[in-house]
Enzyme design. Structure first.
Site, PDB file in Angstrom:
ATOM      1  N   GLU A   1       0.814  -1.219   0.000  1.00 13.24           N
ATOM      2  CA  GLU A   1       0.000   0.000   0.000  1.00 13.24           C
ATOM      3  C   GLU A   1       0.850   1.274   0.000  1.00 13.24           C
ATOM      4  O   GLU A   1       0.772   2.084   0.928  1.00 13.24           O
ATOM      5  CB  GLU A   1      -0.981  -0.010   1.175  1.00 13.24           C
ATOM      6  CG  GLU A   1      -2.001  -1.120   1.059  1.00 13.24           C
ATOM      7  CD  GLU A   1      -3.138  -1.029   2.064  1.00 13.24           C
ATOM      8  OE1 GLU A   1      -2.994  -0.326   3.083  1.00 13.24           O
ATOM      9  OE2 GLU A   1      -4.179  -1.662   1.826  1.00 13.24           O
TER      10      GLU A   1
ATOM     11  N   GLU B   1      -6.367  -8.221  -0.625  1.00 16.69           N
ATOM     12  CA  GLU B   1      -6.771  -8.294   0.783  1.00 16.69           C
ATOM     13  C   GLU B   1      -8.262  -8.027   0.882  1.00 16.69           C
ATOM     14  O   GLU B   1      -8.813  -7.224   0.120  1.00 16.69           O
ATOM     15  CB  GLU B   1      -6.090  -7.207   1.621  1.00 16.69           C
ATOM     16  CG  GLU B   1      -4.620  -7.355   1.833  1.00 16.69           C
ATOM     17  CD  GLU B   1      -4.053  -6.184   2.652  1.00 16.69           C
ATOM     18  OE1 GLU B   1      -4.827  -5.532   3.383  1.00 16.69           O
ATOM     19  OE2 GLU B   1      -2.860  -5.924   2.533  1.00 16.69           O
TER      20      GLU B   1
END
Ligand code: GLA
Ligand code: ZN
Length: 679
Positions: free
Chosen positions: A157, A310
């Site tokens: 991220e 995710e």
């Protein structure tokens, strides 16, 4: 090498698994052994390893400890579980920050952050770049030939900004390359305003608040430097393991980075999606937003499947309310991703750690350590479903409709002062134009303004405020060749440096749209201006927030305002241009208007979903996916109410149960079904 249509060539199945942190359990071999047993029971075939394991991999500078990872990867592989191996740059060892403080970021005040947390490195630091490539090189050398290695998960991220002297110097250098001379920059940025003219590159410092062109270019540079950092990270991976694909897990419509710039660097796109559907009135609009974002990811590589890297198997620990997923919701959210082109369902996290920040985040295996939980059963059931979907792996669809959603346009709209401070709502507006298609099960690509649009029959460009070079030509070409374009108020206002076009709005789009926007009215939140239409729409609707006061030049008027001092002025127009048409919605219409407008247009253009162009029951969508041999439809019900979808002569077969479905399709509350179209 044979051509392989699955995005992760070593795994010809839907990927199922999640982030796995055995480095937190190295003193518990019993736990690791139990994990293998449970992964099998849950139908998992992949895990993401080592995302935050730098200290376990390099406990002292230059001292590498890879034995534990080798052992875990090998045992996983022996048990049918592949590894998505991470590069560990998302967080770094304490020794590194102590010895080389420059690896840490500086805030806007120039102060260096204290060690701790994560996702907070300086993207320009030569030391950090060297340290990351050094460990990545060793990981690739050691594990590049491991048969269990399926994919590289680069960092985690990527996000944030650094204001250290290195970053500021790199920004100035980048500006020099972009503009060539200060004269050009000063003119393009309109710096005579407030006496901001620069006389030396070193005077240009990152903005501490919105300063249009400067802020915009700072954001561009942050993206540029993050991508550049990633490119540096992957050099050794590309060199040593050219056959192993690379991804980085992104965050949907995260505003901090222009994700389009990551597309050429990644072999497969992936993102972390955490929808929270909890029997709340906002569930359906949330579902539409998630579908919209999934469709951005599907369109990134022209329909190539992407990975759901995710998701939470139950609650998260970071939402204001970490409510449990209701029965059926885990399957629903997972199948929603698949319906929009994902080839995986992966979780954060496989096993909850005992301590620190994420110990209460949902996990497939919780602190009780057994597989005897509701969450585990949900995951295992989904694992079985995914196991039946091999034929779907690598398949996609080719929508006839595209909605343009563009990061730079969003930045420019948000940064610019006026015509309202709030409720400019660019993203929300793009989603509202997508909604009528979702409600009919009509597939849509969500693309940037730089995309090749030549193969669509309908392109919708809400609030195309910024028109970058090349865009007008592409849109004109598209319409000239028979395409249908829908544009709206607040379009064609500025160039790529947020400088207004002269000669009347919508600037370069004026000829194509056949209108002149003389001024734009913005309303208070509770105000509305009635709009009436001729034959084309059945009802009267209302303009809210934005009402553009236009003159039809070449365009034909389809609707007009019937209130305010601009009653009688055009509110909806269409311009014939070459073989196609360009519509202009001068006002912000509500959902009912958009629904009727796009429903009619889709019917006229014969763009349909599995059940034609009629609206599905509230909260339900149907999404196509497949290839020449397999024609799948995902039926998803985001409402808590049971419902029936009339099938109108279409015969479907439930992929899981084999049941033939005709007449009507029943969906329980939060129900989701995977169907094949027969014949
Ligand atoms: C992000 C991160 C993960 C984890 C989850 C929690 O997606 O990538 O490491 O923190 O959030 O939801
Ligand atoms: Zn920096």
């Amino acid at each position: 090498m044979s051509v392989c249509k699955n995005v992760v060539p070593r795994i010809p199945h839907m990927l199922h698994g999640g982030d796995y942190n055995p480095d937190q359990w190295l003193d518990r071999p019993d736990v690791l052994a139990e994990d293998l047993r449970l992964m099998k029971a849950a139908g998992c075939n992949v895990v993401s390893l080592g995302i935050f394991a730098w200290t376990a991999l390099e406990p002292q500078e230059g001292v590498y400890r890879f034995e534990w990872l080798e052992d875990v990867m090998t045992r996983l592989f022996e048990n049918g579980v592949y590894t998505i191996l991470a590069t560990p740059s998302g967080a770094r060892p304490a020794w590194m920050a102590q010895q080389y403080p420059e690896v840490l970021r500086c805030g806007p005040d120039g102060r260096r952050a204290a060690y701790g947390s994560r996702h907070n490195h300086c993207p320009s630091s030569p030391v950090y770049r060297e340290k990351t490539t050094a460990i990545n090189r060793r990981l690739a050398e050691r594990f590049g030939r491991h048969p269990g290695l399926a994919l590289w998960h680069v960092s985690n991220e990527y996000s944030g900004e650094c204001f250290c002297p290195l970053c500021i110097a790199a920004f100035q250098q980048w500006l020099q390359e972009r503009y060539g001379t200060l004269e050009v920059l000063n003119s393009k940025w309109w710096t005579a305003f407030w006496s901001h003219t620069y006389t030396d590159w070193s005077q240009i410092v990152p903005p501490d608040k919105c300063v249009n062109a400067l802020s915009l270019n700072w954001k561009r540079w942050v993206t540029h430097q993050t991508v550049d950092f990633m490119q540096n990270e992957i050099l050794p991976l590309r060199e040593i393991t050219p056959e192993i694909p690379v991804t980085t897990n992104l965050m949907g419509t995260f505003p901090g980075l222009d994700y389009h710039k990551f597309v050429p660097v990644c072999d497969v796109m992936s993102w972390d999606a955490y929808p929270a559907y909890h029997d709340r009135p906002e569930d359906v609009s949330l579902a539409v937003q998630f579908s919209f974002t999934h469709d951005i990811f599907r369109a990134f590589k022209q329909g190539k499947p992407w990975l759901l890297m995710e998701s939470s198997p139950s609650a998260t620990n970071w939402m204001p309310v970490g409510k449990l997923k209701r029965p059926g919701v885990h399957r629903l959210t997972s199948l929603q991703a698949l319906a929009h082109g994902a080839d995986s369902v992966q979780y954060f996290q496989w096993r909850a750690g005992r301590g620190a920040h994420e110990k209460f985040h949902g996990a497939v295996v919780t602190h009780d350590g057994s597989g005897h939980t509701r969450v585990f059963r949900d995951v295992a059931e989904l694992g079985q479903t995914l196991g039946q979907l091999d034929a779907l792996v690598g398949t996609s669809i080719k929508p006839a409709v595209a909605v343009i959603y563009d990061w730079e346009n969003r930045w420019a709209i948000d940064e610019s002062s006026g015509p309202r401070r709030e409720r400019k709502d660019y993203l929300e507006t793009c989603v509202s134009h997508y909604l009528p298609f979702w409600q009919r099960g009509i597939p849509v690509d969500v693309v940037s303004m730089d995309a090749d649009i030549s193969n669509y029959s309908l392109v919708i460009a809400p609030m195309l405020y910024m028109v970058k070079p090349g865009v007008t030509q592409r849109l004109e070409e598209f319409v000239k060749n028979g395409g249908n374009l829908v544009a709206t108020y607040w379009s064609g206002i500025v160039d790529e440096d947020d400088c207004c076009y002269l000669g009347g709005r919508p600037g370069p789009l004026r000829k194509l749209l056949g209108i002149w926007s003389e001024e734009i009215d913005v309303l208070y939140d509770d105000e509305a201006v009635p709009v009436k239409f001729g034959a084309i729409l059945s009802k009267e609707y209302h303009g809210r927030i934005f009402c553009d006061l236009i003159h039809a030049e070449a365009a034909q008027v389809l609707g007009e305002y019937t209130g305010e001092f601009y009653a009688g002025r055009p509110a909806l127009t269409v311009n014939r241009f070459g073989a196609g048409r360009a519509f202009y919605q001068a006002f912000r219409g509500d959902d009912a208007f958009l629904d009727e407008f796009y429903g009619a247009l889709a019917a006229e253009l014969k763009i349909s979903g599995p059940l034609g162009t009629s609206r599905l029951p509230a909260g339900v969508t149907l999404q196509y996916r497949g290839d020449a041999k397999h024609n799948y439809v995902f039926a998803l019900n985001f409402s808590a109410e049971e419902c029936s979808v009339p099938l109108d002569g279409i015969n479907l077969q439930d992929v899981e149960s084999g049941e033939c479905v005709s007449g009507e399709l029943l969906l329980t509350g939060h129900g989701s079904r995977i169907l094949q179209v027969n014949g």
